[in-house]
Design a protein around this motif. Structure first.
Motif, PDB file in Angstrom:
ATOM      1  N   THR A 224      23.130  57.168  12.728  1.00 12.94           N
ATOM      2  CA  THR A 224      23.575  57.438  11.367  1.00 12.94           C
ATOM      3  C   THR A 224      23.432  56.213  10.492  1.00 12.94           C
ATOM      4  O   THR A 224      22.950  56.278   9.355  1.00 12.94           O
ATOM      5  N   GLU A 225      23.843  55.036  11.028  1.00 11.87           N
ATOM      6  CA  GLU A 225      23.877  53.825  10.213  1.00 11.87           C
ATOM      7  C   GLU A 225      22.516  53.143  10.085  1.00 11.87           C
ATOM      8  O   GLU A 225      22.242  52.489   9.091  1.00 11.87           O
ATOM      9  N   LYS A 226      21.668  53.282  11.093  1.00 14.29           N
ATOM     10  CA  LYS A 226      20.406  52.542  11.014  1.00 14.29           C
ATOM     11  C   LYS A 226      19.461  53.126   9.970  1.00 14.29           C
ATOM     12  O   LYS A 226      18.486  52.476   9.580  1.00 14.29           O
ATOM     13  N   LEU A 227      19.753  54.367   9.529  1.00 14.70           N
ATOM     14  CA  LEU A 227      18.928  54.984   8.505  1.00 14.70           C
ATOM     15  C   LEU A 227      19.380  54.614   7.099  1.00 14.70           C
ATOM     16  O   LEU A 227      18.659  54.855   6.139  1.00 14.70           O
ATOM     17  N   ARG A 228      20.572  54.066   6.981  1.00 12.86           N
ATOM     18  CA  ARG A 228      21.098  53.715   5.665  1.00 12.86           C
ATOM     19  C   ARG A 228      20.644  52.315   5.271  1.00 12.86           C
ATOM     20  O   ARG A 228      20.863  51.355   6.014  1.00 12.86           O
ATOM     21  N   PRO A 229      20.010  52.150   4.128  1.00 10.73           N
ATOM     22  CA  PRO A 229      19.621  50.797   3.693  1.00 10.73           C
ATOM     23  C   PRO A 229      20.839  49.971   3.320  1.00 10.73           C
ATOM     24  O   PRO A 229      21.866  50.502   2.884  1.00 10.73           O
ATOM     25  N   ALA A 230      20.741  48.661   3.518  1.00  8.85           N
ATOM     26  CA  ALA A 230      21.836  47.753   3.170  1.00  8.85           C
ATOM     27  C   ALA A 230      21.746  47.434   1.686  1.00  8.85           C
ATOM     28  O   ALA A 230      21.052  46.506   1.274  1.00  8.85           O
ATOM     29  N   ILE A 231      22.453  48.219   0.886  1.00 11.35           N
ATOM     30  CA  ILE A 231      22.431  48.053  -0.563  1.00 11.35           C
ATOM     31  C   ILE A 231      23.566  47.123  -0.979  1.00 11.35           C
ATOM     32  O   ILE A 231      24.725  47.328  -0.608  1.00 11.35           O
ATOM     33  N   VAL A 232      23.226  46.107  -1.747  1.00 11.30           N
ATOM     34  CA  VAL A 232      24.199  45.092  -2.156  1.00 11.30           C
ATOM     35  C   VAL A 232      25.011  45.592  -3.336  1.00 11.30           C
ATOM     36  O   VAL A 232      24.463  46.176  -4.283  1.00 11.30           O
ATOM     37  N   ASN A 233      26.301  45.372  -3.278  1.00  7.60           N
ATOM     38  CA  ASN A 233      27.197  45.702  -4.384  1.00  7.60           C
ATOM     39  C   ASN A 233      26.945  44.717  -5.522  1.00  7.60           C
ATOM     40  O   ASN A 233      27.144  43.508  -5.363  1.00  7.60           O
ATOM     41  N   SER A 234      26.504  45.189  -6.647  1.00  6.14           N
ATOM     42  CA  SER A 234      26.105  44.308  -7.751  1.00  6.14           C
ATOM     43  C   SER A 234      27.263  43.485  -8.306  1.00  6.14           C
ATOM     44  O   SER A 234      27.054  42.421  -8.894  1.00  6.14           O
ATOM     45  N   SER A 235      28.490  43.950  -8.113  1.00  5.03           N
ATOM     46  CA  SER A 235      29.645  43.216  -8.650  1.00  5.03           C
ATOM     47  C   SER A 235      30.231  42.221  -7.658  1.00  5.03           C
ATOM     48  O   SER A 235      31.164  41.488  -7.989  1.00  5.03           O
ATOM     49  N   ALA A 236      29.703  42.184  -6.437  1.00  3.57           N
ATOM     50  CA  ALA A 236      30.255  41.296  -5.405  1.00  3.57           C
ATOM     51  C   ALA A 236      29.635  39.906  -5.496  1.00  3.57           C
ATOM     52  O   ALA A 236      28.514  39.726  -5.992  1.00  3.57           O
ATOM     53  N   GLU A 237      30.379  38.921  -4.997  1.00  3.78           N
ATOM     54  CA  GLU A 237      29.867  37.555  -4.921  1.00  3.78           C
ATOM     55  C   GLU A 237      28.749  37.500  -3.878  1.00  3.78           C
ATOM     56  O   GLU A 237      28.877  38.049  -2.783  1.00  3.78           O
ATOM     57  N   THR A 238      27.670  36.817  -4.211  1.00  2.00           N
ATOM     58  CA  THR A 238      26.538  36.750  -3.291  1.00  2.00           C
ATOM     59  C   THR A 238      26.572  35.526  -2.387  1.00  2.00           C
ATOM     60  O   THR A 238      25.779  35.421  -1.460  1.00  2.00           O
ATOM     61  N   LEU A 239      27.475  34.590  -2.661  1.00  2.00           N
ATOM     62  CA  LEU A 239      27.648  33.406  -1.825  1.00  2.00           C
ATOM     63  C   LEU A 239      29.036  33.432  -1.204  1.00  2.00           C
ATOM     64  O   LEU A 239      30.026  33.664  -1.900  1.00  2.00           O
ATOM     65  N   ILE A 240      29.109  33.191   0.079  1.00  2.00           N
ATOM     66  CA  ILE A 240      30.405  33.144   0.745  1.00  2.00           C
ATOM     67  C   ILE A 240      31.114  31.850   0.348  1.00  2.00           C
ATOM     68  O   ILE A 240      30.505  30.780   0.312  1.00  2.00           O
ATOM     69  N   SER A 241      32.383  31.963   0.006  1.00  2.00           N
ATOM     70  CA  SER A 241      33.165  30.812  -0.465  1.00  2.00           C
ATOM     71  C   SER A 241      34.217  30.453   0.579  1.00  2.00           C
ATOM     72  O   SER A 241      34.787  31.319   1.250  1.00  2.00           O
ATOM     73  N   TRP A 242      34.486  29.141   0.691  1.00  2.00           N
ATOM     74  CA  TRP A 242      35.464  28.647   1.665  1.00  2.00           C
ATOM     75  C   TRP A 242      36.718  28.090   0.990  1.00  2.00           C
ATOM     76  O   TRP A 242      37.482  27.354   1.611  1.00  2.00           O
ATOM     77  N   LYS A 243      36.925  28.427  -0.268  1.00  3.19           N
ATOM     78  CA  LYS A 243      38.080  27.884  -0.989  1.00  3.19           C
ATOM     79  C   LYS A 243      39.405  28.317  -0.367  1.00  3.19           C
ATOM     80  O   LYS A 243      40.391  27.592  -0.425  1.00  3.19           O
ATOM     81  N   ARG A 244      39.420  29.506   0.220  1.00  7.22           N
ATOM     82  CA  ARG A 244      40.640  29.979   0.880  1.00  7.22           C
ATOM     83  C   ARG A 244      40.846  29.347   2.243  1.00  7.22           C
ATOM     84  O   ARG A 244      41.892  29.547   2.861  1.00  7.22           O
ATOM     85  N   TRP A 245      39.854  28.606   2.709  1.00  8.85           N
ATOM     86  CA  TRP A 245      39.897  28.067   4.070  1.00  8.85           C
ATOM     87  C   TRP A 245      39.651  26.549   4.012  1.00  8.85           C
ATOM     88  O   TRP A 245      38.576  26.070   4.317  1.00  8.85           O
ATOM     89  N   PRO A 246      40.687  25.787   3.604  1.00 11.84           N
ATOM     90  CA  PRO A 246      40.493  24.367   3.278  1.00 11.84           C
ATOM     91  C   PRO A 246      39.986  23.510   4.430  1.00 11.84           C
ATOM     92  O   PRO A 246      39.269  22.533   4.198  1.00 11.84           O
ATOM     93  N   TYR A 247      40.326  23.853   5.661  1.00 13.96           N
ATOM     94  CA  TYR A 247      39.900  23.022   6.791  1.00 13.96           C
ATOM     95  C   TYR A 247      38.473  23.348   7.241  1.00 13.96           C
ATOM     96  O   TYR A 247      37.977  22.790   8.218  1.00 13.96           O
ATOM     97  N   ALA A 248      37.833  24.232   6.517  1.00 10.66           N
ATOM     98  CA  ALA A 248      36.388  24.439   6.671  1.00 10.66           C
ATOM     99  C   ALA A 248      35.708  24.154   5.336  1.00 10.66           C
ATOM    100  O   ALA A 248      34.596  24.613   5.089  1.00 10.66           O
ATOM    101  N   ASP A 249      36.383  23.359   4.503  1.00 11.35           N
ATOM    102  CA  ASP A 249      35.855  23.080   3.173  1.00 11.35           C
ATOM    103  C   ASP A 249      36.057  21.612   2.780  1.00 11.35           C
ATOM    104  O   ASP A 249      35.109  20.824   2.808  1.00 11.35           O
ATOM    105  N   THR A 250      37.288  21.246   2.431  1.00 10.36           N
ATOM    106  CA  THR A 250      37.513  19.902   1.873  1.00 10.36           C
ATOM    107  C   THR A 250      38.505  19.061   2.666  1.00 10.36           C
ATOM    108  O   THR A 250      38.566  17.857   2.471  1.00 10.36           O
ATOM    109  N   GLN A 251      39.295  19.664   3.536  1.00 10.89           N
ATOM    110  CA  GLN A 251      40.358  18.926   4.219  1.00 10.89           C
ATOM    111  C   GLN A 251      40.017  18.710   5.690  1.00 10.89           C
ATOM    112  O   GLN A 251      39.422  19.577   6.337  1.00 10.89           O
TER     113      GLN A 251
END
Length: 554
Positions: free
Chosen positions: A400-427
Motif C-alpha cells: 500500500t505504502e510503496k505505491l504512494r509518492p513521498a509528497i512534501v508538505n509545502s508549509s513544513a520546514e525543510t531543514l531539521i532544527s536542533w534548537k529544542r535539543w541544546p546538547y546536540a546544538d550549542t551546549q
C-alpha cells in the motif's frame, strides 16, 4: 638511496631538505616515465642491485621509493609533491585491467602485475590519508592519484570506495563532481559488491566533513568560535529539481544530502535500500557501557540524522521504514532511559556518576531520533498512529505504502532544527548538572513527541489509527467490517511484545519495559481504572535538578 630512505627517513625529512627532496622526486618520476630502465637492469651492481631486487621492474621500485615521502613523517607540502611524482610514474604504466583475484592476493599473477598489486597495496594507505587531508593541494593531488589507481585497476575498488564517497562532500566543486563520476563508474562496473560497505562510506564522509569543520573553527578567534563543532549532513542548492518518471517533483527547497548520489544508486533496489536505511537508524542504538569513549558519537548521530532528513525519498514506504525502526529502538532503549530517570528520582544511583553520564549521552541520541521522527511526520504529512501500525513484514501494508509518492508538505520546514535539543546544538554535556538537565529534557520530549495520547485526549488521532488499520487490513476481508477494538487490539499486542534489535540485526530477548500505546479502553470503566498506567507528569515528571536540590536542603 632507497635503503637510506627506509632506515633514516626521520633524520632528513626536515624543512632544510624539503626543496632538494622535492626536486629529486620530480626528476626520478620523469626519468622513469620517459626511459625504459629495465633494459639495463642487468648492469646494476652492489647496493643499487640489492635495492631493486625485490621488485618485478624498475618502475615498481621507484614507486615504492616515492611513496615513502607520502608517509606520516613528511610535511603536507612534501606529501603533495610525492603524490604528484607517484601519479606521473604510475601514468607511465600501460592502462590495463587487473583481475580482482590479483588485487586481493589470491593469484600467482601478483608478481607479474607490476606496480598494480604489491606496491600500490603496500603504500595505498599513505595516499588515502592524503586524500582525507584538509590541505587543498594535498587533497586534490591525492585524489588525482586515486583516480588513476582506480582507472587502471591498481587496487581493489572496495578499498577506495569509502574515500571516493567522502570526496563527494568536498567543498571543491571540481573534486566533488569528479568523485560523483568515479563512483558512478564503479557502481556500474561492480554492481554485485560495490554497495557492500555503505556503512563505512557514511563514516568516512562524516570524518572528512568533521575535519573540514574543525579546520574552519580553528581559524576563528576564541571569542567567536563555537563551543561545539558539527559536521552538516546536507548542503543547499538553489537550483536543484528532481523529477520522477511520473513527472512529480520530489526535491524540496534545494536541500541536498551530501550522500544523495550514493543513495540514488542504492534506491533502485528495494532490499538494498531498506538495508541501508535500517543500518543508519540502528547506528543510534549505541551501548555506551561496552564501547570506548568516542567524542564523535553525538556529532556522528547528528550527521546521520541530517543525512536521513535531507535524502530525496520517492515513496512513503522509505520514510515509514525509517520511522518503524526508530520506534523499535525507542521502545527499548528510550524506555530504559526513562526507567533510569525514575530510579534516579527515587534515590537510586545517586553516587554513580558514570552511569549518569552513560544515560545522559544515550538520551541525546534517542532524542535525536524522536526529533527526526517528528520532522518526517510534519514534512510528509504522516499520521503518528498510522506509522506505528506500519509493518515492513506485512505484505499488504508494504504494498500500500510503496505505491504512494513521498509528497512534501509545502508549509513544513525543510531543514531539521536542533534548537529544542541544546546538547546536540550549542551546549556541551560536561557537568553533573548538564547531565541531569539533559535527562529532564529527554523526559519532556518523550512525553510531547513520542507517546500517543489516550482516546479522550485526542480522538482525531484515534480515528486516524482506526482508519489506518482498516486500510491496511482491507485486503484480507470479505467479511463484515471490523470493530474498533478488534482492529486496534493486535497493534497493541504487537507493540507490547516488540523485541529489541541489535545493530547487527539479531534480535535479543529483551522486551520493552513499557508500552508506548494505550489500549482502546473506555474512560471510567473498571478495566480502565485498574490498568497499570504510566504515572502522570504531576507526580512523576518532577525535575531531577529540583529533586536533587530538595534532597540537599533536607
Amino acid at each position: 638511496m632507497i635503503t637510506s630512505a627506509k632506515t633514516g627517513a626521520a633524520n632528513f625529512l626536515n624543512a632544510a631538505n624539503t626543496r632538494a627532496i622535492a626536486r629529486g622526486l620530480i626528476i626520478v618520476s620523469l626519468l622513469v616515465r620517459n626511459f625504459d630502465f629495465d633494459k639495463f637492469r642487468s648492469l646494476l651492481k652492489d647496493q643499487a642491485a640489492t635495492d631493486v631486487e625485490p621488485f618485478p621492474n624498475i618502475l615498481a621500485s621507484v614507486c615504492a621509493f616515492v611513496s615513502l615521502f607520502a608517509g606520516p613523517l613528511a610535511s603536507p607540502e612534501l606529501k603533495s609533491i610525492a603524490l604528484q611524482a607517484l601519479e606521473a610514474a604510475i601514468s607511465s604504466e600501460p592502462n590495463k585491467t587487473v583481475d580482482i583475484k590479483v588485487l586481493i592476493g589470491n593469484a600467482d599473477e601478483m608478481a607479474d602485475a607490476g606496480v598494480s598489486s604489491a606496491v600500490m597495496q603496500m603504500y595505498l594507505s599513505y595516499i588515502l590519508e592524503g586524500l582525507m587531508s584538509v590541505d587543498k593541494t594535498l587533497n586534490t593531488t591525492a585524489f588525482d592519484a586515486i583516480c588513476i589507481i582506480i582507472e587502471q585497476g591498481l587496487a581493489h575498488p572496495l578499498l577506495c570506495v569509502p574515500y571516493v564517497v567522502a570526496m563527494q562532500t568536498s567543498p571543491v566543486p571540481s573534486v566533488r563532481d569528479r568523485a560523483v563520476l568515479v563512483y558512478d563508474n564503479l557502481a556500474e562496473k561492480h554492481q554485485t559488491f560495490i554497495h557492500s560497505r555503505t556503512g563505512e562510506c557514511v563514516r568516512k564522509a562524516f570524518e572528512y566533513r568533521m575535519s573540514l569543520a574543525q579546520a574552519v573553527t580553528a581559524t576563528l578567534p576564541a571569542n567567536v568560535a563555537p563551543a561545539l563543532v558539527w559536521a552538516d549532513g546536507y548542503h543547499i542548492h538553489a537550483k536543484v529539481v528532481s523529477v520522477s518518471d511520473d513527472g512529480a517533483a520530489y526535491q524540496r527547497g534545494g536541500v541536498v544530502a551530501f550522500l544523495e548520489n550514493m543513495y540514488a544508486k542504492i534506491q533502485v533496489k528495494r532490499q538494498r535500500r531498506n538495508e541501508f536505511l535500517t543500518t543508519l537508524v540502528r547506528s543510534f542504538d549505541v551501548d555506551f557501557s561496552s564501547t570506548n569513549e568516542d567524542k564523535n558519537v553525538i556529532p556522528f548521530a547528528r550527521f546521520t540524522a541530517e543525512t536521513l532528513a535531507a535524502l530525496n525519498y520517492k515513496s512513503v514506504d522509505e520514510v515509514m521504514i525509517i520511522i518503524h525502526h526508530i520506534y523499535q529502538i525507542l521502545s527499548v532503549s528510550g524506555e530504559t532511559i526513562l526507567k533510569f530517570i525514575e530510579d534516579l528520582k527515587a534515590g537510586l544511583y545517586e553516587n554513580d556518576e558514570e552511569l549518569l553520564k552513560l544515560n545522559a549521552k544515550a538520551s541525546v541520541l534517542m532524542g535525536i531520533l524522536v526529533m527526526l521522527k517528528s520532522f518526517f511526520l510534519k514534512l510528509y504529512g504522516l499520521s503518528d498512529s498510522k506509522c506505528r501500525l506500519f509493518a515492513p513484514a506485512d505484505a499488504s501494508s508494504r504494498n500500500t505504502e510503496k505505491l504512494r509518492p513521498a509528497i512534501v508538505n509545502s508549509s513544513a520546514e525543510t531543514l531539521i532544527s536542533w534548537k529544542r535539543w541544546p546538547y546536540a546544538d550549542t551546549q556541551k554535556l560536561s557537568t553533573i548538572e548538564d547531565m541531569k538537565k539533559q535527562l529532564d529534557l529527554f523526559s519532556e520530549l518523550m512525553d510531547s513527541d513520542y507517546y500517543v495520547r489516550g482516546s479522550g485526549e485526542n480522538s482525531s488521532d484515534n480515528e486516524d489509527e482506526f482508519d489506518a488499520r482498516v486500510e491496511l487490513s482491507s485486503d484480507h476481508s470479505g467479511n463484515e467490517s471490523p470493530t474498533r477494538e478488534s482492529v486496534l487490539a493486535p497493534a497493541v499486542i504487537a507493540v507490547k511484545g516488540k523485541k529489541r534489535a541489535s545493530i547487527s540485526g539479531n534480535p535479543t530477548a529483551k522486551k520493552a519495559r513499557r508500552t508506548s500505546m494505550k489500549g482502546p479502553l473506555k474512560r471510567g470503566s473498571p478495566e480502565y481504572e485498574g490498568q497499570a498506567e504510566r504515572p502522570k507528569r504531576a507526580h512523576s515528571r518532577a525535575s531531577i535538578i529540583e529533586l536533587s536540590s530538595d534532597d540537599g536542603e533536607d
